[in-house]
Design a protein around this motif. Sequence first.
Motif, PDB file in Angstrom:
ATOM      1  N   ALA A 209       0.833  -1.208   0.000  1.00 41.46           N
ATOM      2  CA  ALA A 209       0.000   0.000   0.000  1.00 41.46           C
ATOM      3  C   ALA A 209       0.864   1.254   0.000  1.00 41.46           C
ATOM      4  CB  ALA A 209      -0.928  -0.009   1.217  1.00 41.46           C
ATOM      5  N   VAL A 210       1.931   1.251   0.794  1.00 40.13           N
ATOM      6  CA  VAL A 210       2.855   2.392   0.826  1.00 40.13           C
ATOM      7  C   VAL A 210       3.476   2.594  -0.550  1.00 40.13           C
ATOM      8  CG1 VAL A 210       5.060   3.209   1.741  1.00 40.13           C
ATOM      9  CG2 VAL A 210       3.352   2.234   3.293  1.00 40.13           C
ATOM     10  N   GLU A 211       3.955   1.522  -1.166  1.00 39.85           N
ATOM     11  CA  GLU A 211       4.577   1.615  -2.494  1.00 39.85           C
ATOM     12  C   GLU A 211       3.595   2.148  -3.526  1.00 39.85           C
ATOM     13  OE1 GLU A 211       7.929  -1.943  -2.279  1.00 39.85           O
ATOM     14  OE2 GLU A 211       5.968  -2.349  -3.167  1.00 39.85           O
ATOM     15  N   SER A 212       2.358   1.680  -3.462  1.00 41.01           N
ATOM     16  CA  SER A 212       1.341   2.121  -4.425  1.00 41.01           C
ATOM     17  C   SER A 212       1.066   3.617  -4.301  1.00 41.01           C
ATOM     18  CB  SER A 212       0.051   1.322  -4.203  1.00 41.01           C
ATOM     19  OG  SER A 212      -0.988   1.795  -5.019  1.00 41.01           O
ATOM     20  N   ILE A 213       0.931   4.103  -3.079  1.00 42.18           N
ATOM     21  CA  ILE A 213       0.662   5.531  -2.859  1.00 42.18           C
ATOM     22  C   ILE A 213       1.858   6.378  -3.292  1.00 42.18           C
ATOM     23  CG2 ILE A 213       0.291   7.269  -1.058  1.00 42.18           C
ATOM     24  CD1 ILE A 213      -1.416   5.121   0.374  1.00 42.18           C
ATOM     25  N   GLN A 214       3.055   5.911  -2.988  1.00 39.93           N
ATOM     26  CA  GLN A 214       4.250   6.658  -3.406  1.00 39.93           C
ATOM     27  C   GLN A 214       4.344   6.725  -4.927  1.00 39.93           C
ATOM     28  OE1 GLN A 214       7.138   4.348  -1.269  1.00 39.93           O
ATOM     29  NE2 GLN A 214       7.243   5.792   0.427  1.00 39.93           N
ATOM     30  N   LYS A 215       3.999   5.649  -5.587  1.00 41.10           N
ATOM     31  CA  LYS A 215       4.044   5.618  -7.056  1.00 41.10           C
ATOM     32  C   LYS A 215       3.040   6.600  -7.657  1.00 41.10           C
ATOM     33  CE  LYS A 215       3.777   2.415 -10.966  1.00 41.10           C
ATOM     34  NZ  LYS A 215       3.544   0.998 -11.373  1.00 41.10           N
ATOM     35  N   ASP A 216       1.878   6.729  -7.004  1.00 42.94           N
ATOM     36  CA  ASP A 216       0.813   7.592  -7.530  1.00 42.94           C
ATOM     37  C   ASP A 216       1.049   9.075  -7.248  1.00 42.94           C
ATOM     38  OD1 ASP A 216      -0.502   5.388  -8.494  1.00 42.94           O
ATOM     39  OD2 ASP A 216      -1.882   5.225  -6.786  1.00 42.94           O
ATOM     40  N   HIS A 217       1.813   9.398  -6.200  1.00 46.09           N
ATOM     41  CA  HIS A 217       1.884  10.785  -5.758  1.00 46.09           C
ATOM     42  C   HIS A 217       3.280  11.405  -5.796  1.00 46.09           C
ATOM     43  CE1 HIS A 217      -1.960   9.395  -3.998  1.00 46.09           C
ATOM     44  NE2 HIS A 217      -2.335  10.659  -4.150  1.00 46.09           N
ATOM     45  N   TYR A 218       4.265  10.645  -6.221  1.00 45.41           N
ATOM     46  CA  TYR A 218       5.617  11.198  -6.334  1.00 45.41           C
ATOM     47  C   TYR A 218       6.154  10.954  -7.743  1.00 45.41           C
ATOM     48  CZ  TYR A 218       5.807  11.614  -1.228  1.00 45.41           C
ATOM     49  OH  TYR A 218       5.561  11.956   0.078  1.00 45.41           O
ATOM     50  N   GLY A 219       6.968  11.886  -8.219  1.00 43.66           N
ATOM     51  CA  GLY A 219       7.618  11.705  -9.510  1.00 43.66           C
ATOM     52  C   GLY A 219       8.714  10.654  -9.417  1.00 43.66           C
ATOM     53  N   GLU A 220       9.216  10.257 -10.566  1.00 49.38           N
ATOM     54  CA  GLU A 220      10.228   9.204 -10.612  1.00 49.38           C
ATOM     55  C   GLU A 220      11.458   9.549  -9.786  1.00 49.38           C
ATOM     56  OE1 GLU A 220      11.358   7.750 -14.397  1.00 49.38           O
ATOM     57  OE2 GLU A 220       9.299   7.371 -15.065  1.00 49.38           O
ATOM     58  N   GLU A 221      11.859  10.829  -9.816  1.00 47.71           N
ATOM     59  CA  GLU A 221      13.067  11.233  -9.095  1.00 47.71           C
ATOM     60  C   GLU A 221      12.882  11.125  -7.580  1.00 47.71           C
ATOM     61  OE1 GLU A 221      14.257  15.090 -10.318  1.00 47.71           O
ATOM     62  OE2 GLU A 221      14.592  14.536 -12.411  1.00 47.71           O
ATOM     63  N   GLU A 222      11.637  11.313  -7.117  1.00 43.77           N
ATOM     64  CA  GLU A 222      11.373  11.264  -5.680  1.00 43.77           C
ATOM     65  C   GLU A 222      11.035   9.864  -5.190  1.00 43.77           C
ATOM     66  OE1 GLU A 222       9.221  15.194  -4.222  1.00 43.77           O
ATOM     67  OE2 GLU A 222       8.222  14.356  -5.983  1.00 43.77           O
ATOM     68  N   GLU A 225      13.681   7.773  -3.316  1.00 42.30           N
ATOM     69  CA  GLU A 225      13.983   8.335  -2.000  1.00 42.30           C
ATOM     70  C   GLU A 225      12.890   7.975  -0.990  1.00 42.30           C
ATOM     71  OE1 GLU A 225      14.374  12.495  -2.539  1.00 42.30           O
ATOM     72  OE2 GLU A 225      16.325  12.383  -3.542  1.00 42.30           O
ATOM     73  N   GLN A 226      11.641   8.049  -1.432  1.00 44.51           N
ATOM     74  CA  GLN A 226      10.529   7.771  -0.530  1.00 44.51           C
ATOM     75  C   GLN A 226      10.455   6.282  -0.164  1.00 44.51           C
ATOM     76  OE1 GLN A 226       8.730  10.040   1.011  1.00 44.51           O
ATOM     77  NE2 GLN A 226       9.930  11.619  -0.045  1.00 44.51           N
ATOM     78  N   VAL A 227      10.748   5.416  -1.134  1.00 41.21           N
ATOM     79  CA  VAL A 227      10.757   3.971  -0.855  1.00 41.21           C
ATOM     80  C   VAL A 227      11.834   3.647   0.169  1.00 41.21           C
ATOM     81  CG1 VAL A 227      11.252   1.691  -1.820  1.00 41.21           C
ATOM     82  CG2 VAL A 227       9.757   3.271  -3.067  1.00 41.21           C
ATOM     83  N   LEU A 228      13.050   4.207  -0.032  1.00 39.99           N
ATOM     84  CA  LEU A 228      14.147   3.974   0.907  1.00 39.99           C
ATOM     85  C   LEU A 228      13.795   4.512   2.290  1.00 39.99           C
ATOM     86  CD1 LEU A 228      17.271   4.876  -1.285  1.00 39.99           C
ATOM     87  CD2 LEU A 228      16.371   2.605  -0.783  1.00 39.99           C
ATOM     88  N   ILE A 318      23.559  11.548  -4.582  1.00 43.41           N
ATOM     89  CA  ILE A 318      23.704  12.896  -5.135  1.00 43.41           C
ATOM     90  C   ILE A 318      22.852  13.018  -6.393  1.00 43.41           C
ATOM     91  CG2 ILE A 318      25.310  14.585  -6.091  1.00 43.41           C
ATOM     92  CD1 ILE A 318      27.548  13.108  -4.555  1.00 43.41           C
ATOM     93  N   THR A 319      21.980  14.025  -6.395  1.00 46.17           N
ATOM     94  CA  THR A 319      21.199  14.312  -7.601  1.00 46.17           C
ATOM     95  C   THR A 319      21.970  15.322  -8.437  1.00 46.17           C
ATOM     96  OG1 THR A 319      19.111  13.924  -6.432  1.00 46.17           O
ATOM     97  CG2 THR A 319      18.992  15.132  -8.509  1.00 46.17           C
ATOM     98  N   ASN A 320      22.362  14.926  -9.619  1.00 48.65           N
ATOM     99  CA  ASN A 320      23.175  15.774 -10.496  1.00 48.65           C
ATOM    100  C   ASN A 320      22.315  16.807 -11.216  1.00 48.65           C
ATOM    101  OD1 ASN A 320      25.535  14.178  -9.902  1.00 48.65           O
ATOM    102  ND2 ASN A 320      24.722  12.618 -11.300  1.00 48.65           N
TER     103      ASN A 320
END
Length: 339
Positions: A209-222, A225-228, A318-320
């Motif tokens: 459920a956490v992974e699904s919500i993060q996928k729906d509400h965060y961009g790929e770059e974020e 970070e949110q999963v970790l 590091i985000t370049n």
Amino acid sequence: MYKEDIRIKKVIVHIMDTMVGMPILSETEIEYGSDFADFLKEHIFKIASGDDCKKCKFYEEQSEIYKMLIEYQEADFIENSKKMAEQLYDIMVKNVEIPPGDLMVVQFKVQDIEYLALLKMNFKESYTHRTMPLEEGNSNLIIKYKSILPTENQRLLEAAIINLQDMTIDLLEKKYEVNGEKTNYFSYLYLKCSSHLSHKSKLSIVTKAVESIQKDHYGEEEQYEQVLRAKSIINDTLTENGSFSVEEIASKIFSEKPTLVDSFQEKMEKYDLVKEEISPQSERTTRKYEKQFLITDTGIEIKIPMEQYKDPGRVEFITNSDGTISVVIKNIGHLKAKF
């Protein structure tokens, strides 16, 4: 329940080979020694202490097993075990996807409480040797046995431990096809009991459920970070407390976006987990939360122990400026290569 507290009292085995066309029922109990008692104790302990185990209660009016056991006497052990085996076999022979095996019925005691274990030991195939005496001497052959039982190190797929005092059940089961649909036949058709989700299943539902919500509400770059971050929070909470409240873990994980807590709770309501306390007991269940796993788009896999992931002196993300990400692993004393 501790393994050393288990005292085996009675054991009987019935052969449930659906290829035979009828169950081969035993009329006598097994005479067992300490090695076989240890074998049974190991399986019983794994069931009772594992996070795959579900807590269940009989549907009293519907369950024939319950009706047998509610007035159980030790003198009924053999006859009751035969009736239980016949009921299970009737289900198995009508549903070919259910694997054949032996049904071991074990009465045991822990402190002052009596229990009955129903251990379905599905057959395994394995090779062994056989010696044939010939006129010119022995001929040693290798043959395949199709009725090998699980070892004490292998986990059973279907088993029940019934507390004869309060009639509660610790249950392990696996779905098999029944009338064209995957069904938990051991609880639904055989024992006829209600089952609750295991701690392992609850933890998996929360994670997904956490992974699904993060996928729906965060961009790929974020997202990475949110999963970790979420995995780190779950690991820290389990390490400190041994359990977590679903409500509290949601507040921690989505503290940066509190509005997402509502979305998370909606998913939990489907499983009636909003107010649940999740308390995994087995290290096997929580082991995957002790490391962070990363896979790059170029196919590189990185596994980082959680304590090093949280130490900026060991690992840095590091985000370049061009949007790519660099992972810097620091202060390495030496490297080893493995095949």
